[in-house]
Design an enzyme around this catalytic site. Sequence first.
Site, PDB file in Angstrom:
ATOM      1  N   GLY A   9       0.836  -1.211   0.000  1.00 51.95           N
ATOM      2  CA  GLY A   9       0.000   0.000   0.000  1.00 51.95           C
ATOM      3  C   GLY A   9       0.862   1.249   0.000  1.00 51.95           C
ATOM      4  N   GLY A  12      -0.519   5.058  -1.136  1.00 53.79           N
ATOM      5  CA  GLY A  12      -1.562   5.797  -0.426  1.00 53.79           C
ATOM      6  C   GLY A  12      -1.019   7.011   0.313  1.00 53.79           C
ATOM      7  CD  GLN A  13      -3.508  11.041   4.382  1.00 53.33           C
ATOM      8  OE1 GLN A  13      -4.212  10.157   4.878  1.00 53.33           O
ATOM      9  NE2 GLN A  13      -3.524  12.277   4.814  1.00 53.33           N
ATOM     10  CG  ASP A  35      -0.729   0.628  -3.783  1.00 56.39           C
ATOM     11  OD1 ASP A  35      -1.829   0.141  -4.102  1.00 56.39           O
ATOM     12  OD2 ASP A  35      -0.608   1.503  -2.913  1.00 56.39           O
ATOM     13  NE  ARG A  37      -4.077   3.426  -5.806  1.00 52.01           N
ATOM     14  CZ  ARG A  37      -3.643   4.564  -5.282  1.00 52.01           C
ATOM     15  NH1 ARG A  37      -3.094   5.482  -6.029  1.00 52.01           N
ATOM     16  NH2 ARG A  37      -3.748   4.797  -3.985  1.00 52.01           N
ATOM     17  CE1 TYR A 143      -9.653   1.778   8.428  1.00 51.84           C
ATOM     18  CE2 TYR A 143     -10.305   3.332  10.133  1.00 51.84           C
ATOM     19  CZ  TYR A 143      -9.332   2.791   9.316  1.00 51.84           C
ATOM     20  OH  TYR A 143      -8.048   3.262   9.394  1.00 51.84           O
TER      21      TYR A 143
HETATM   22  N1  SER Z   1      -8.545   8.666   9.006  1.00 47.49           N
HETATM   23  C1  SER Z   1      -9.252   7.437   9.144  1.00 47.49           C
HETATM   24  C2  SER Z   1     -10.631   7.540   8.625  1.00 47.49           C
HETATM   25  O1  SER Z   1     -11.188   8.621   8.694  1.00 47.49           O
HETATM   26  C3  SER Z   1      -9.304   7.029  10.589  1.00 47.49           C
HETATM   27  O2  SER Z   1      -8.357   6.054  10.807  1.00 47.49           O
HETATM   28  O3  SER Z   1     -11.173   6.558   8.194  1.00 47.49           O
END
Ligand code: SER
Length: 315
Positions: A9, A12-13, A35, A37, A143
Amino acid sequence: MQKSILILGACGQIGTELTMVLRDKYGADNVIASDIREGSVNLMQSGPFELLDATDYGAIEDVVMHYEIEEIYLMAAMLSATAEKFPMRAWNLNMTSLFNVLNLGKERKIDKIFWPSSIAVFGPNSPKVDTPQHTIMEPTTVYGISKQSGERWCEYYHKKYGVDVRSVRYPGLISWKTLPGGGTTDYAVEIFHQALEEEKYNCFLNADTKLPMMFMDDAIRATIGLMQSDPNAITVRSSYNLRAMSFSPEEIAASIKTHIPDFKISYDPDFRQHIADSWPNSIDDSQARKDWGWKPEFDLESTTREMLRNLRGQN
Ligand code: SER
């Protein structure tokens, strides 16, 4: 010290910045970015890159063997807002990728793992202010459920199989190099882009929704700091609480206004408001400070300054 590192990954950010800092530290050829991509030109040109699906155990194992990887940073995940839309896909990605690296650790194919958890492990029944390291959790988002389960599995693999897995609960992360994607705290990055482009921002959270946040430089320092700590100093093998700052949309807007006086914010909360309402306002991180010397450097004022300065420089 030479070591061979794989980042899953990496585009990503967090992954983008982490890869660059690790390449500086350990040598570009020793840090393999991967990743599903391709990433930014900078990332792609600065060292080795592999197209890799974090849910594919065999493919990760091949890369681990090929490069003689010792450490894995697993930064691939589906974040909170997207996960509410695709619960099964989120569960599959977040859990399968974690089991893949934990099992590589169990098989002694790698020595050390970093896996990020989140403030999303907490829920509406957790204490909202200065949320302790150990407390009621009961997350109510897809999540958060995946992150809390992940924490339990990390601790289990450490205790049962001696896997050296380390983790922090990131707050919302604010960065200027790469945009976040699919999170509830993403507003705190979008707001800077909109402030510079249009001098206004329509926020998807309410004015007074206070959430824990952190500038990316602090997040990267925390990550590498924990990974470099003496294993015996690490008393938490689920995931460490981390604190840097807490603010609401109206507070960050006020901070931006000190630089851009005409900036205006409006509010139009959507489904992400419910997610934010279930999370803490602020976090107690005394355990991380005590065990491995964690200390943040950026507050809201310095974050705002750095964000505006760097984003202005990019345009
Ligand atoms: N920054 C994340 C989210 O907003 C939190 O872990 O999903």
